[in-house]
Design an enzyme around this catalytic site. Structure first.
Site: not given
Length: 316
Positions: A62, A65, A190, A242, A260
């Protein structure tokens, strides 16, 4: 001073990994040594400090992102991106489906959750999966200054075969008009982008570039404009961790993003550094694959909190 602090951090935080677990829901990550732990810091005077397993390459997941959001802003502009993705914090998990359906009229809450990143990826230049991947990979190489940054094909295939949750998110957004085009093409891109490999120093240099508002301290070139860098940095304290972003903002106080795969990227702006022998802006990269319940490196977060608090780096 910094070397001694790093030694203390490694000694103090490494045992915390016993309380975490690797991301076993991604088969390719379930056999990673959970006790690997490394940290790198790069400053805008060219100094680099590293300790532990800082040279281990890992899937950034992530953290990608940040690159997706950056590319979308460059390719489609701020207004168009914000038509599709909000910049609001979430109290739900990073892959929540109910959040997408019931909150914000089906518009992803922010670009740092899975739905938001997929929506941003649809706004990146390129029709094919390969074109979008090349675009994001080029940014990842530019911001880290490492042309060897690549994709872990084993992790990519592992995610592509098993990741039904992101398929559900993408197809739901297709049904509501948030994304257009072929969903499987977008998902393939992705999964590949989440499988980009870096080490702690790559992350530290990346964070340093954002700290410098898009200006590379190594090449002297402007990789992207300062306004984009500021928007990305402003999003991270609210959304980058998050549903524990608030706690991390309070305890660390820096724009931070985790993945992660065990990585953490954290940005120290120019005006906050300058104590204990470290001057100017800094970038921090950490790796520790044992995760807490929210999906962030458990030893890495402890290390980041210790480092920020000891050097009084919080922007707040």
């Amino acid at each position: 001073m910094i070397e001694a602090l790093f030694d203390e951090i490694i000694k103090t935080c490494s045992p915390v990994a016993k309380s975490g677990e690797v991301a076993s829901y991604i088969p390719a990550l379930q056999d990673v040594d959970p006790f690997q732990f490394g940290i790198s810091v790069a400053d805008n005077h060219g100094k680099i400090y590293s300790a532990g397993d800082s040279d281990v390459r890992f899937s950034i997941q992530s953290i990608s992102k940040v690159f997706i959001f950056t590319c979308a802003l460059i390719d489609s502009g701020v207004s168009r991106v914000l038509e599709r993705v909000s910049i609001e914090p979430t109290s739900d998990s990073f892959n929540s489906i109910i959040s997408l359906e019931l909150k914000n009229s089906g518009k992803p809450l922010n670009p740092m959750i899975n739905a938001g990143a997929i929506a941003c990826l649809a706004l990146i230049a390129g029709e094919s999966s390969q074109e979008k991947v090349r675009r994001v990979l080029a940014i990842a190489r530019d911001v880290s200054g490492n042309r060897m940054v690549d994709i872990d094909e084993n992790v990519y295939l592992s995610e592509k075969i098993t990741d039904s949750r992101n398929r559900a998110l993408a197809y739901y957004m297709k049904s509501t008009g948030i994304i257009a085009g072929d969903v499987e093409t977008l998902l393939d891109a992705y999964f590949r982008i989440c499988s980009i490999r870096m080490d702690c120093l790559d992350l530290a240099k990346t964070a340093l570039l954002y700290a410098g508002n898009g200006m590379s301290h190594y090449s002297g070139g402007q990789v992207f404009c300062a306004d984009i860098a500021r928007l990305v940095k402003a999003t991270m304290p609210m959304c980058g961790m998050y549903d524990e972003s608030g706690r991390v903002a309070a305890s660390v106080g820096l724009p931070t993003k985790s993945g992660v795969g065990g990585g953490i990227l954290s940005i120290v702006p120019e005006h906050r550094a300058g104590v204990h022998g470290m001057n100017g802006a800094m970038g921090i990269g950490i790796y520790g694959p044992a995760l807490n319940a929210k999906g962030s490196s458990i030893a890495g977060l402890n290390a980041l909190e210790m480092f920020s608090q000891r050097l009084k780096l919080s922007i707040f």
